[in-house]
Scaffold this active site. Structure first.
Site, PDB file in Angstrom:
ATOM      1  N   HIS A 151      -3.425   7.254   2.217  1.00 42.57           N
ATOM      2  CA  HIS A 151      -3.841   5.945   1.718  1.00 42.57           C
ATOM      3  C   HIS A 151      -5.196   5.604   2.327  1.00 42.57           C
ATOM      4  O   HIS A 151      -5.414   5.764   3.533  1.00 42.57           O
ATOM      5  CB  HIS A 151      -2.784   4.901   2.088  1.00 42.57           C
ATOM      6  CG  HIS A 151      -3.261   3.491   1.920  1.00 42.57           C
ATOM      7  ND1 HIS A 151      -3.863   3.060   0.752  1.00 42.57           N
ATOM      8  CD2 HIS A 151      -3.241   2.418   2.766  1.00 42.57           C
ATOM      9  CE1 HIS A 151      -4.187   1.785   0.895  1.00 42.57           C
ATOM     10  NE2 HIS A 151      -3.834   1.377   2.092  1.00 42.57           N
ATOM     11  N   ASN A 172     -10.207  -0.482   0.260  1.00 37.31           N
ATOM     12  CA  ASN A 172      -8.752  -0.293   0.219  1.00 37.31           C
ATOM     13  C   ASN A 172      -8.220  -0.880  -1.096  1.00 37.31           C
ATOM     14  O   ASN A 172      -8.241  -2.097  -1.280  1.00 37.31           O
ATOM     15  CB  ASN A 172      -8.139  -0.999   1.440  1.00 37.31           C
ATOM     16  CG  ASN A 172      -6.618  -0.918   1.478  1.00 37.31           C
ATOM     17  OD1 ASN A 172      -5.978  -0.563   0.494  1.00 37.31           O
ATOM     18  ND2 ASN A 172      -6.039  -1.277   2.609  1.00 37.31           N
ATOM     19  N   CYS A 179       0.811  -1.232   0.000  1.00 36.08           N
ATOM     20  CA  CYS A 179       0.000   0.000   0.000  1.00 36.08           C
ATOM     21  C   CYS A 179       0.840   1.277   0.000  1.00 36.08           C
ATOM     22  O   CYS A 179       0.306   2.365  -0.211  1.00 36.08           O
ATOM     23  CB  CYS A 179      -0.957  -0.001   1.176  1.00 36.08           C
ATOM     24  SG  CYS A 179      -2.058  -1.412   1.157  1.00 36.08           S
TER      25      CYS A 179
HETATM   26  N1  COA Z   1     -18.124  -8.599  10.646  1.00 30.90           N
HETATM   27  C1  COA Z   1     -18.514  -8.828  11.904  1.00 30.90           C
HETATM   28  N2  COA Z   1     -17.671  -9.079  12.910  1.00 30.90           N
HETATM   29  C2  COA Z   1     -16.355  -9.103  12.612  1.00 30.90           C
HETATM   30  C3  COA Z   1     -15.866  -8.870  11.311  1.00 30.90           C
HETATM   31  C4  COA Z   1     -16.816  -8.622  10.308  1.00 30.90           C
HETATM   32  N3  COA Z   1     -16.471  -8.392   9.033  1.00 30.90           N
HETATM   33  N4  COA Z   1     -14.530  -8.943  11.329  1.00 30.90           N
HETATM   34  C5  COA Z   1     -14.167  -9.222  12.588  1.00 30.90           C
HETATM   35  N5  COA Z   1     -15.280  -9.326  13.359  1.00 30.90           N
HETATM   36  C6  COA Z   1     -15.351  -9.597  14.792  1.00 30.90           C
HETATM   37  C7  COA Z   1     -14.131 -10.294  15.319  1.00 30.90           C
HETATM   38  O1  COA Z   1     -14.234 -11.692  15.113  1.00 30.90           O
HETATM   39  C8  COA Z   1     -14.192  -9.932  16.779  1.00 30.90           C
HETATM   40  O2  COA Z   1     -15.101 -10.774  17.415  1.00 30.90           O
HETATM   41  P1  COA Z   1     -14.790 -11.319  18.913  1.00 30.90           P
HETATM   42  O3  COA Z   1     -14.691 -10.082  19.759  1.00 30.90           O
HETATM   43  O4  COA Z   1     -15.965 -12.157  19.169  1.00 30.90           O
HETATM   44  O5  COA Z   1     -13.500 -12.042  18.797  1.00 30.90           O
HETATM   45  C9  COA Z   1     -14.787  -8.522  16.776  1.00 30.90           C
HETATM   46  O6  COA Z   1     -15.426  -8.374  15.503  1.00 30.90           O
HETATM   47  C10 COA Z   1     -13.759  -7.443  16.943  1.00 30.90           C
HETATM   48  O7  COA Z   1     -12.650  -7.731  16.105  1.00 30.90           O
HETATM   49  P2  COA Z   1     -11.457  -6.754  15.922  1.00 30.90           P
HETATM   50  O8  COA Z   1     -10.474  -7.377  14.982  1.00 30.90           O
HETATM   51  O9  COA Z   1     -10.984  -6.297  17.257  1.00 30.90           O
HETATM   52  O10 COA Z   1     -12.214  -5.544  15.218  1.00 30.90           O
HETATM   53  P3  COA Z   1     -11.645  -4.140  14.898  1.00 30.90           P
HETATM   54  O11 COA Z   1     -12.472  -3.106  15.535  1.00 30.90           O
HETATM   55  O12 COA Z   1     -10.155  -4.073  15.100  1.00 30.90           O
HETATM   56  O13 COA Z   1     -11.916  -4.047  13.335  1.00 30.90           O
HETATM   57  C11 COA Z   1     -10.669  -4.216  11.313  1.00 30.90           C
HETATM   58  C12 COA Z   1     -11.307  -4.976  12.470  1.00 30.90           C
HETATM   59  C13 COA Z   1     -10.024  -5.241  10.388  1.00 30.90           C
HETATM   60  C14 COA Z   1     -11.757  -3.476  10.569  1.00 30.90           C
HETATM   61  C15 COA Z   1      -9.630  -3.207  11.873  1.00 30.90           C
HETATM   62  O14 COA Z   1      -8.782  -3.856  12.773  1.00 30.90           O
HETATM   63  C16 COA Z   1      -8.811  -2.581  10.810  1.00 30.90           C
HETATM   64  O15 COA Z   1      -9.306  -1.881   9.950  1.00 30.90           O
HETATM   65  N6  COA Z   1      -7.465  -2.760  10.841  1.00 30.90           N
HETATM   66  C17 COA Z   1      -6.568  -2.186   9.872  1.00 30.90           C
HETATM   67  C18 COA Z   1      -6.629  -3.007   8.616  1.00 30.90           C
HETATM   68  C19 COA Z   1      -5.996  -2.317   7.456  1.00 30.90           C
HETATM   69  O16 COA Z   1      -6.225  -1.147   7.237  1.00 30.90           O
HETATM   70  N7  COA Z   1      -5.228  -3.070   6.673  1.00 30.90           N
HETATM   71  C20 COA Z   1      -4.599  -2.599   5.504  1.00 30.90           C
HETATM   72  C21 COA Z   1      -3.515  -1.646   5.814  1.00 30.90           C
HETATM   73  S1  COA Z   1      -2.731  -1.091   4.379  1.00 30.90           S
END
Ligand code: COA
Length: 320
Positions: A245, A275, A111
């Site tokens: 980004h 993304n 990215c």
């Molecule tokens: N729908 C519903 N629930 C979901 C889910 C989805 N699509 N994805 C994850 N969950 C659940 C998880 O299983 C977790 O459940 P649990 O508490 O029972 O274990 C809960 O939601 C929280 O998960 P978590 O990973 O802590 O959520 P979050 O608030 O961190 O959001 C992302 C997850 C991926 C959206 C977030 O971490 C994120 O955007 N990270 C950066 C990713 C990124 O930008 N990557 C590219 C960089 S270039």
């Protein structure tokens, strides 16, 4: 001598995949995706390829710059999802455009790819080696997404963007870029075998520790912005637009907050495209340019971050 963006372009696939459609095949909901990421829909390539999207975006940028393809000295394509291992995407783009004089190569910094391509182009221009450089970011991430993993498949989309950079008299801004390979396991895709018989033959998928990547981005993006401002003796108030980004709305909002800058200076279009990795910055730049939001002489910061881990930022003055 500096490199000035004189043309932009973008190309996204026609097929729209919205959140509620994703909720039909993984356990998620439109509301969850919007609240946690800001994404509402993304584009998914069918007929479109990494090359075809990059070439179309590039064609638009060259046309706007008012030069002919033979004037292009170099084509750099940032991509982590080439259609094939070689010939590289940039050479295929060269063929499509008829940029017969250009030297062409790809760059994979995930990215951060477009930002690093931009900084590389500036270095070639500053050294006097090149006068006209086409940089494109193009991705077909749908081919490496695990469509059974709700933690990642909701985030990504396909598309391409481009910028034509020309040598002009003007101030040269210093870049900031950084990498930390020791953090690389937070976001990986171990292998990818490109296109075969018209279909993507995938041998592995994107795997990610979402929380870790989130924390990395929220810390490193404002840091990169501050570093690049310091290097160029500028303040946040001097900047008209922060083009980050487009990974997650909450990351952009957190960066704005940490930089104590109003969110309206942080344009976003991730709602529509998700993304798109190396394509996100040029797709957004093109949107801002074509809608007339960018005014000649305004100062922009481009900031990228992603797998590697890698991150960085550049200051530029809008010249169109
Ligand atoms: N729908 C519903 N629930 C979901 C889910 C989805 N699509 N994805 C994850 N969950 C659940 C998880 O299983 C977790 O459940 P649990 O508490 O029972 O274990 C809960 O939601 C929280 O998960 P978590 O990973 O802590 O959520 P979050 O608030 O961190 O959001 C992302 C997850 C991926 C959206 C977030 O971490 C994120 O955007 N990270 C950066 C990713 C990124 O930008 N990557 C590219 C960089 S270039």
């Amino acid at each position: 001598m500096t490199g000035m963006i004189c043309g932009t372009g973008a190309c996204v696939p026609e097929r729209i995949l919205d959140n509620s459609e994703i909720a039909e095949f993984v356990d998620t909901s439109d509301q969850w995706i919007r609240e946690r990421t800001g994404v509402e829909q993304r584009r998914i390539a069918r007929e479109e390829t990494t090359v075809s999207m990059a070439a179309e975006a590039g064609r638009q940028a060259v046309e706007e710059a008012g030069i002919s393809p033979e004037d292009i000295d170099m084509i750099i394509t940032a991509t982590a999802t080439p259609d094939q291992i070689f010939p590289c995407t940039a050479c295929e783009v060269q063929k499509e455009l008829g940029a017969v004089r250009a030297v062409c190569f790809d760059m994979n910094a995930a990215c951060s790819g477009f930002l690093f391509a931009y900084q590389t182009a500036q270095a070639y221009i500053a050294s006097g080696i090149c006068r006209n450089i086409l940089i494109t970011g193009s991705e077909r991430l749908s081919g490496i997404v695990d469509w059974k993993d709700r933690g990642t498949c909701i985030l990504f989309g396909d598309g391409a963007g481009a910028a034509l950079i020309r040598a002009k008299e003007g101030k040269q801004y210093l870049p900031f870029a950084c990498s930390d390979g020791t953090g690389g396991s937070a976001l990986t895709c171990p292998g990818y075998a490109g296109k075969q018989d018209g279909d993507q033959k995938v041998i592995s998928h994107i795997s990610m520790d979402g929380r870790e990547v989130f924390q990395f981005a929220v810390r490193r993006v404002p840091e990169a912005v501050r570093e690049v401002l310091k290097k160029n003796d500028l303040k946040t108030e001097d900047i008209d637009w922060f083009v980050l980004h487009q990974a997650n709305q909450r990351i952009v909002e957190a960066a704005a907050k940490r930089l104590k800058t109003e969110i309206k200076k942080f344009p976003m279009n991730l709602q529509k495209y998700g993304n798109t990795s190396s394509a996100s910055i040029p797709i957004l730049l093109n949107e801002l340019n074509r809608s007339g939001k960018l005014k000649k002489g305004q100062k922009l910061i481009l900031a990228g971050f992603g797998a590697g881990l890698s991150w960085g930022a550049s200051v530029l003055e809008w010249g169109i």
